[in-house]
Design a protein around this motif. Structure first.
Motif, short mmCIF file in Angstrom:
data_model
loop_
_atom_site.label_atom_id
_atom_site.label_comp_id
_atom_site.label_asym_id
_atom_site.label_seq_id
_atom_site.Cartn_x
_atom_site.Cartn_y
_atom_site.Cartn_z
N ARG A 1 2.60 2.51 7.49
CA ARG A 1 3.21 2.89 8.76
C ARG A 1 3.28 1.69 9.72
N ARG B 1 17.45 12.32 11.16
CA ARG B 1 17.57 11.65 9.85
C ARG B 1 16.47 10.64 9.62
N PHE B 2 16.17 9.84 10.65
CA PHE B 2 15.27 8.69 10.44
C PHE B 2 13.92 8.82 11.13
N GLU B 3 13.72 9.89 11.91
CA GLU B 3 12.48 10.09 12.65
C GLU B 3 12.16 8.90 13.55
N LEU B 4 13.19 8.34 14.14
CA LEU B 4 13.04 7.18 15.02
C LEU B 4 13.93 7.33 16.25
N LYS C 1 4.53 11.47 9.84
CA LYS C 1 5.92 11.06 9.93
C LYS C 1 6.42 10.70 8.55
N ASN C 2 7.68 11.02 8.29
CA ASN C 2 8.25 10.75 6.97
C ASN C 2 8.66 9.28 6.85
N GLU D 1 6.61 -0.20 11.28
CA GLU D 1 6.80 -0.47 12.72
C GLU D 1 7.11 -1.95 12.91
N ASN E 1 9.99 -1.09 20.77
CA ASN E 1 10.65 -2.39 20.66
C ASN E 1 11.91 -2.42 21.50
N HIS F 1 0.81 -1.22 0.00
CA HIS F 1 0.00 0.00 0.00
C HIS F 1 0.85 1.27 0.00
N ALA F 2 0.26 2.35 -0.51
CA ALA F 2 0.94 3.64 -0.59
C ALA F 2 1.28 4.15 0.82
N PRO F 3 2.30 5.01 0.93
CA PRO F 3 2.80 5.38 2.26
C PRO F 3 1.83 6.17 3.13
N TYR F 4 1.01 7.00 2.53
CA TYR F 4 0.07 7.80 3.31
C TYR F 4 -1.35 7.49 2.83
N GLY F 5 -2.34 7.98 3.56
CA GLY F 5 -3.72 7.75 3.14
C GLY F 5 -4.35 6.58 3.87
N SER F 6 -3.52 5.68 4.40
CA SER F 6 -4.02 4.66 5.31
C SER F 6 -2.88 4.35 6.26
N ARG G 1 4.32 13.04 -0.84
CA ARG G 1 4.58 11.74 -1.45
C ARG G 1 5.82 11.74 -2.33
N ALA H 1 12.09 8.44 5.29
CA ALA H 1 13.19 8.61 6.25
C ALA H 1 13.28 7.39 7.16
N MET H 2 12.12 6.94 7.65
CA MET H 2 12.11 5.76 8.52
C MET H 2 12.63 4.54 7.78
N LEU I 1 10.66 -2.89 11.62
CA LEU I 1 11.70 -2.38 12.52
C LEU I 1 11.76 -3.21 13.80
N ALA I 2 10.59 -3.65 14.26
CA ALA I 2 10.56 -4.52 15.45
C ALA I 2 11.26 -5.84 15.16
N ASN J 1 -4.01 10.11 -2.00
CA ASN J 1 -3.39 9.15 -2.91
C ASN J 1 -3.86 9.31 -4.35
#
Lengths: 128, 105, 106
Positions: free
Chosen positions: A29, B52-55, A69-70, A33, B103, A20-25, C73, A73-74, A36-37, C34
């Motif tokens: 995100r 940089r990473f927003e984390l 949140k970007n 998460e 985490n 799915h696209a990064p934003y809009g839902s 985006r 970047a994450m 990264l976990a 989107n």
């Protein structure tokens, strides 16, 4: 391949599929998460960007414009979380008029390699 | 006199923008840590990571990032453990004004 | 003049197609959220809606994208298809005020 583990039985690999696209839902995100976990806990983790998910890889996202949140970047922190296998579906890019020059990470792979990736055994798939 | 800081339930700064070096000294004192140059080096690196990473990084990525930026000698958990006991990722992020790492084990 | 807003990606929703089917030449179409991804695609890229957008545009329908959503985006202004004009939030408000009604496609 990885050297045999001596301390525990073979650990299942985890594949995260970003569709799915990064934003809009919240899906992209939540997926980030989760990945990264997985990385922080040392699980063998790889990521596949496919369908709308490839939009997550566009560079120069400036999400401050919409107070989010970007996620680019994450996502760029993935290698620091020991997640180095980042795959991108070639067809999904082409359908969206994108090429390797537009994305900031990942190795572009063909549909047959996507199928192989999904089919390989001893793997859990988490789809976002 | 010390200024009262706005903190969340974990004792982390509510607003990153409230962070100053004086705030860092106060936050460190709440963890019984007196800040040295070695601490400041890690604190500013953490702030750079967050920008940089927003984390807020948990331990493994933090160690890896420090190894990349400051070299292998410092990019080791034992080094961070000496500076920011007992849980370096949590304590250092607190002093740097960042949210508690998710985490974080 | 009717203002049509489309907030879903044309690649996983029929919102844009549904809009293009009924939009009038006196109307304006604004891509938001989107929905803006559709503006990255031109006739050369084989995008299925390029032709109808170009035709409608030639007949008078105006096409816009919202700046904040493009920026968020990472869409490069220079790569947007020709019919699309970038407007900011104030432009959105002005369009909405000028419209007799707003039809949201979502």
């Amino acid at each position: 391949m990885a050297k045999p583990s001596t301390d525990k039985p073979a650990q299942k690999e985890i594949l995260l599929v970003f569709r799915h696209a990064p934003y809009g839902s919240a899906l992209a995100r939540e997926g980030l998460e989760a990945v990264l976990a997985c990385g922080a806990m040392g699980a063998k983790t790889s990521v596949l960007y496919i369908n709308e998910g490839v939009w997550q890889l566009l560079e120069a996202q400036n999400s401050a414009a919409i107070d989010c949140k970007n996620q680019a970047a994450m996502a760029s922190a993935l290698p620091l979380y020991d997640i180095d296998d980042i795959w991108v579906d070639e067809d999904s890019l082409r359908q969206r008029n994108l090429s390797g020059a537009d994305i900031n990470a990942g190795k572009i792979i063909s549909r047959s390699r996507v199928q192989t990736l999904l089919a390989s055994s001893n793997k859990s798939i988490l789809s976002f | 006199m010390e200024k009262a800081l706005k903190l969340d339930s974990d004792g982390h700064l509510l607003h990153l923008a409230d962070w100053t070096e004086q705030a860092a000294i106060q936050l460190a004192a709440s963890e019984d840590i007196e800040l040295s140059d070695a601490h400041w080096e890690i604190i500013y690196l953490l702030k750079d990571f967050h920008q940089r990473f927003e984390l807020s990084p948990p331990m493994r990525p933090l160690v890896k990032y420090i190894a990349q930026q400051l070299g292998k000698e410092k990019g080791r958990s034992i080094y961070l453990m000496q500076l920011f006991p007992p849980s370096p990722a949590r304590v250092a992020s607190k002093v740097a004004g960042l949210p508690r790492p998710e985490n974080c084990l | 003049m009717l203002l049509h807003t489309v907030n879903k990606s044309a690649f996983d929703s029929s919102a844009l197609a549904d809009c293009l089917r009924v939009v009038a030449t006196s109307d304006a179409v604004l891509l938001i959220e989107n929905g803006v991804y559709a503006a990255l695609n031109s006739p050369q890229s084989g995008f299925e809606h390029s032709e109808s957008i170009a035709q409608l545009s030639a007949d008078g329908t105006r096409f816009y994208v919202l700046q904040a959503d493009c920026e968020a985006r990472g869409l490069d202004d220079a790569k947007l298809a020709a019919p699309f004009e970038i407007i900011d939030d104030a432009g959105f408000v002005a369009l909405a005020a000028a419209a007799s009604a707003i039809q949201s496609w979502y």
